[in-house]
Design an enzyme around this catalytic site. Structure first.
Site, short mmCIF file in Angstrom:
data_model
loop_
_atom_site.label_atom_id
_atom_site.label_comp_id
_atom_site.label_asym_id
_atom_site.label_seq_id
_atom_site.Cartn_x
_atom_site.Cartn_y
_atom_site.Cartn_z
N THR A 99 0.70 -1.26 0.16
CA THR A 99 0.12 0.20 -0.19
C THR A 99 0.90 1.20 -0.07
O THR A 99 1.73 1.28 0.51
CB THR A 99 -0.81 0.13 1.47
OG1 THR A 99 -1.48 1.26 1.38
CG2 THR A 99 -0.32 -0.35 2.64
N SER A 143 -2.43 3.36 10.36
CA SER A 143 -3.52 2.26 11.04
C SER A 143 -2.54 1.02 11.23
O SER A 143 -1.57 0.89 10.64
CB SER A 143 -4.45 2.09 10.17
OG SER A 143 -4.22 1.23 9.08
N TYR A 152 -3.63 -1.56 10.19
CA TYR A 152 -3.59 -2.34 9.03
C TYR A 152 -2.40 -2.01 8.00
O TYR A 152 -1.65 -2.62 7.62
CB TYR A 152 -4.78 -2.19 8.07
CG TYR A 152 -4.58 -2.20 6.59
CD1 TYR A 152 -4.42 -3.45 5.88
CD2 TYR A 152 -4.51 -0.98 5.78
CE1 TYR A 152 -3.99 -3.41 4.45
CE2 TYR A 152 -4.22 -1.14 4.54
CZ TYR A 152 -4.08 -2.26 3.80
OH TYR A 152 -3.62 -2.46 2.53
N HIS A 153 -2.14 -0.63 8.03
CA HIS A 153 -1.11 -0.38 7.25
C HIS A 153 0.16 -0.66 7.92
O HIS A 153 1.21 -0.88 7.01
CB HIS A 153 -1.11 1.36 7.11
CG HIS A 153 -2.11 1.77 6.11
ND1 HIS A 153 -3.35 2.55 6.61
CD2 HIS A 153 -2.18 2.12 4.88
CE1 HIS A 153 -3.99 2.82 5.67
NE2 HIS A 153 -3.36 2.62 4.37
N LYS A 212 1.55 -3.99 6.69
CA LYS A 212 1.97 -3.90 5.16
C LYS A 212 3.54 -3.49 5.44
O LYS A 212 4.29 -3.97 4.50
CB LYS A 212 1.38 -2.82 4.28
CG LYS A 212 0.03 -3.11 4.06
CD LYS A 212 -0.05 -4.49 3.23
CE LYS A 212 -1.58 -4.67 2.79
NZ LYS A 212 -1.58 -6.07 1.66
P1 NAD Z 1 -10.59 -7.92 -0.29
O1 NAD Z 1 -10.95 -8.03 1.14
O2 NAD Z 1 -11.76 -7.55 -0.90
O3 NAD Z 1 -9.75 -9.36 -0.57
C1 NAD Z 1 -8.74 -9.97 0.24
C2 NAD Z 1 -9.10 -11.44 -0.15
O4 NAD Z 1 -8.33 -12.31 0.67
C3 NAD Z 1 -10.58 -11.80 0.40
O5 NAD Z 1 -11.09 -12.52 -0.67
C4 NAD Z 1 -10.31 -12.52 1.62
O6 NAD Z 1 -11.39 -13.63 2.11
C5 NAD Z 1 -9.03 -13.35 1.26
N1 NAD Z 1 -8.11 -13.46 2.50
C6 NAD Z 1 -7.75 -12.86 3.53
N2 NAD Z 1 -7.22 -13.29 4.67
C7 NAD Z 1 -6.99 -14.78 4.06
C8 NAD Z 1 -6.29 -15.94 4.50
N3 NAD Z 1 -5.60 -15.75 5.79
N4 NAD Z 1 -6.31 -16.89 3.89
C9 NAD Z 1 -6.88 -17.20 2.71
N5 NAD Z 1 -7.62 -15.97 2.15
C10 NAD Z 1 -7.66 -14.53 2.93
O7 NAD Z 1 -9.36 -6.61 -0.35
P2 NAD Z 1 -9.01 -6.02 -1.76
O8 NAD Z 1 -9.46 -4.64 -1.64
O9 NAD Z 1 -9.07 -6.88 -2.90
O10 NAD Z 1 -7.40 -6.04 -1.37
C11 NAD Z 1 -6.62 -6.98 -1.90
C12 NAD Z 1 -5.01 -6.73 -1.63
O11 NAD Z 1 -4.79 -5.36 -2.03
C13 NAD Z 1 -4.90 -6.31 -0.08
O12 NAD Z 1 -3.63 -7.30 0.45
C14 NAD Z 1 -5.01 -5.10 0.18
O13 NAD Z 1 -4.05 -4.58 1.26
C15 NAD Z 1 -4.62 -4.54 -1.16
N6 NAD Z 1 -4.90 -2.97 -1.46
C16 NAD Z 1 -5.94 -2.81 -1.58
C17 NAD Z 1 -6.67 -1.71 -2.18
C18 NAD Z 1 -8.10 -1.08 -2.11
O14 NAD Z 1 -8.24 0.03 -2.17
N7 NAD Z 1 -8.90 -1.92 -2.24
C19 NAD Z 1 -5.45 -0.47 -2.08
C20 NAD Z 1 -4.25 -0.83 -1.76
C21 NAD Z 1 -3.91 -1.89 -1.60
N1 USQ Z 2 -12.04 9.55 3.75
C1 USQ Z 2 -13.27 10.56 3.93
N2 USQ Z 2 -14.43 10.31 3.80
C2 USQ Z 2 -14.87 8.89 3.72
C3 USQ Z 2 -13.74 8.01 3.76
C4 USQ Z 2 -12.69 8.35 3.85
O1 USQ Z 2 -12.89 11.67 3.92
O2 USQ Z 2 -16.30 8.61 3.69
C5 USQ Z 2 -10.90 10.00 3.90
C6 USQ Z 2 -9.74 9.49 4.85
O3 USQ Z 2 -9.98 10.13 6.10
C7 USQ Z 2 -8.54 9.15 4.40
C8 USQ Z 2 -8.99 9.11 2.83
O4 USQ Z 2 -10.19 9.56 2.70
O5 USQ Z 2 -7.85 10.35 4.56
C9 USQ Z 2 -8.69 7.58 2.28
O6 USQ Z 2 -9.49 6.69 3.16
P1 USQ Z 2 -10.05 5.28 2.43
O7 USQ Z 2 -10.96 4.60 3.27
O8 USQ Z 2 -10.55 5.47 1.20
O9 USQ Z 2 -8.48 4.63 2.36
P2 USQ Z 2 -7.58 3.83 3.43
O10 USQ Z 2 -8.14 3.58 4.76
O11 USQ Z 2 -6.32 4.45 3.25
O12 USQ Z 2 -7.33 2.39 2.87
C10 USQ Z 2 -7.48 2.12 1.34
C11 USQ Z 2 -7.79 0.63 1.37
C12 USQ Z 2 -6.11 -0.08 1.73
C13 USQ Z 2 -5.52 0.71 0.70
C14 USQ Z 2 -5.38 1.96 0.95
C15 USQ Z 2 -4.39 2.50 0.18
O13 USQ Z 2 -8.75 0.02 2.27
O14 USQ Z 2 -6.45 -1.41 1.71
O15 USQ Z 2 -4.09 0.04 1.48
O16 USQ Z 2 -6.61 2.63 0.58
S1 USQ Z 2 -3.40 4.02 0.52
O17 USQ Z 2 -4.87 4.98 1.11
O18 USQ Z 2 -2.96 4.75 -0.71
O19 USQ Z 2 -2.61 3.91 1.70
#
Ligand code: NAD
Ligand code: USQ
Length: 380
Positions: A143, A182, A184-185, A188
């Site tokens: 991320t 967070s 979560y972050h 990563k």
């Molecule tokens: P998602 O939650 O939709 O998909 C994750 C998948 O992994 C799910 O299907 C879940 O069931 C599976 N999973 C989780 N833990 C598991 C485990 N222990 N064993 C097997 N399967 C497991 O999330 P997403 O939005 O598709 O994100 C996928 C990846 O991309 C994540 O690692 C996330 O951090 C990264 N990412 C997502 C975004 C975003 O905006 N969605 C942005 C940046 C990075």
């Molecule tokens: N935000 C708002 N209003 C909302 C939701 C979010 O103002 O209703 C703001 C948040 O405060 C934040 C920004 O928008 O400043 C982004 O929030 P987000 O929920 O869209 O994204 P984030 O929590 O950072 O996480 C998401 C994905 C995560 C991925 C990350 C990429 O869930 O898996 O890693 O985006 S990044 O943000 O570039 O780190």
């Protein structure tokens, strides 16, 4: 070529798996369906009616060679090992993590689950591959949030920073300092350290994709068949900001801009996620002693700008709220995406008007929307 896709039932994993299969890969999806389970537990089904994994896979057979194996890669290392032995992957794409920052900050149980799941899963993957003496190219979804979001060191480079050490006046390259916002972050950042160690010690070829916020829902493949439809999260914990604002602007819910909306973030469309994953998979690092990092992003915007753009398109109201998150109210962000661009990545941007496609999807499935889950419960 064989691609093992961990987390291939998820929002990014499903369209990426289809894209790999459409490009001739033999794909095996491994997933424990935990994302679907969390949806049920916190009452936030996808806005789009995603099909069961069995029905998805049946429909995906028309696209290419694609199968599914149920496995929790964190909790069932025995079964995971069996899968790795039997499949003999050339490429492993690792999406399988708990990916919501707000969910990871809900409380004790969610903090522990996110760390246990994400860190153990990643370590299980590399430890087992080491044991089996298998060296597929591993592409991990990281991320942008590992860097924090600021321009303290100028434009954010791809994973590594060139600096001069004050004490010795030597020029060195160091991993970019991590600054998670967070739990979560934070996982990563820990993943990245785990991968650096496995690369250094056991010579793995690893690519870490530092991805921005993904928007959109469908790709050119998922839109061809209702049974391939991708998930769409809009709730306070799993919905990401642009998709949330689009939904809200469509259904007459005042757009939830946190704080001043001055938060700058990097964005990428879901179609580009799938394309970049394939590009990265096909371009392993030449040097296996360090992790290759690509910033997987298309453009940078403030939340305020996105809300204003949707207001101009739809007339929807903007509701500035007290920010439930601990983050700077305003920040500057500049990000290099030179690596993927040098491999041929041509980003889709908001200027391409794709928010109209999402608006159409939202309008089609509006009857499934539950307004009570729109506000976020997490506070930190
Ligand atoms: P998602 O939650 O939709 O998909 C994750 C998948 O992994 C799910 O299907 C879940 O069931 C599976 N999973 C989780 N833990 C598991 C485990 N222990 N064993 C097997 N399967 C497991 O999330 P997403 O939005 O598709 O994100 C996928 C990846 O991309 C994540 O690692 C996330 O951090 C990264 N990412 C997502 C975004 C975003 O905006 N969605 C942005 C940046 C990075
Ligand atoms: N935000 C708002 N209003 C909302 C939701 C979010 O103002 O209703 C703001 C948040 O405060 C934040 C920004 O928008 O400043 C982004 O929030 P987000 O929920 O869209 O994204 P984030 O929590 O950072 O996480 C998401 C994905 C995560 C991925 C990350 C990429 O869930 O898996 O890693 O985006 S990044 O943000 O570039 O780190």
């Amino acid at each position: 070529m064989k691609a093992l896709v961990l987390g291939g039932d998820g929002f990014c994993g499903w369209p990426s798996s289809l894209h790999l299969a459409a490009n001739g890969y033999e794909v095996l999806i491994v997933d424990n369906l935990s994302r679907r389970l969390i949806s049920e537990k916190i009452s936030t089904p996808s806005l789009t009616p995603i099909r069961s994994i069995e029905r998805r896979i049946e429909a995906a057979q028309k696209i290419g060679n694609i199968r599914f194996a149920y496995c929790d890669i964190a909790k069932d290392p025995g079964k995971f090992k069996e899968i790795l032995v039997n499949f003999q992957a050339d490429i492993v794409v690792h999406f399988a993590e708990q990916r919501s920052a707000p969910y990871s900050m809900l409380g004790d149980a969610e903090r522990k689950y996110t760390v246990d799941n994400n860190i153990t899963g990643t370590n299980n993957l590399f430890s087992t591959l080491t044991e089996l003496n298998q060296r597929p190219h591993v592409v991990h979804l990281g991320t942008m949030g590992v860097y924090g979001y600021n321009d303290a060191f100028g434009e954010i480079p791809e994973g590594y920073l060139n600096i001069t050490v004050k004490q010795t006046q030597k020029d060195v390259t160091i991993p970019y300092p991590v600054n998670p916002g967070s739990i979560y972050h934070m996982t990563k950042c820990l993943d990245h350290t785990i991968m650096q160690f496995y690369a250094k010690n056991w010579g793995f070829q690893i690519t870490d994709l530092h991805q921005g916020i993904v928007w959109g829902t469908d790709t050119d493949i998922t839109s061809t068949d209702e049974d391939l439809i991708n998930r769409f999260d809009y709730d306070g914990e799993y919905g990401t900001v642009l998709n949330r604002l689009v939904v809200q602007s469509q259904v007459g819910y005042p757009m939830t801009v946190y704080g001043t909306g001055g938060q700058s973030r990097a964005f990428i469309h879901i179609q580009d996620t799938a394309r970049c994953v394939l590009l990265a998979a096909e371009n392993p690092p030449e040097e296996s002693s360090r992790v290759q990092v690509f910033n997987q992003i298309s453009e940078v915007h403030t939340v305020r700008h996105l809300a204003q753009m949707l207001h101009d398109q739809t007339g929807a109201e903007i509701a500035y709220q007290d920010n439930p998150r601990r983050e700077p109210a305003e920040n500057n962000l500049r990000v290099s995406n030179a690596g993927l661009c040098s491999l041929g990545f041509e980003p889709i941007t908001l200027a391409d008007n794709l928010t109209k496609d999402i608006l159409a999807t939202v309008s089609k499935y509006e009857h499934r929307l539950d307004r009570s889950v729109i506000d976020s419960r997490a506070r930190w």
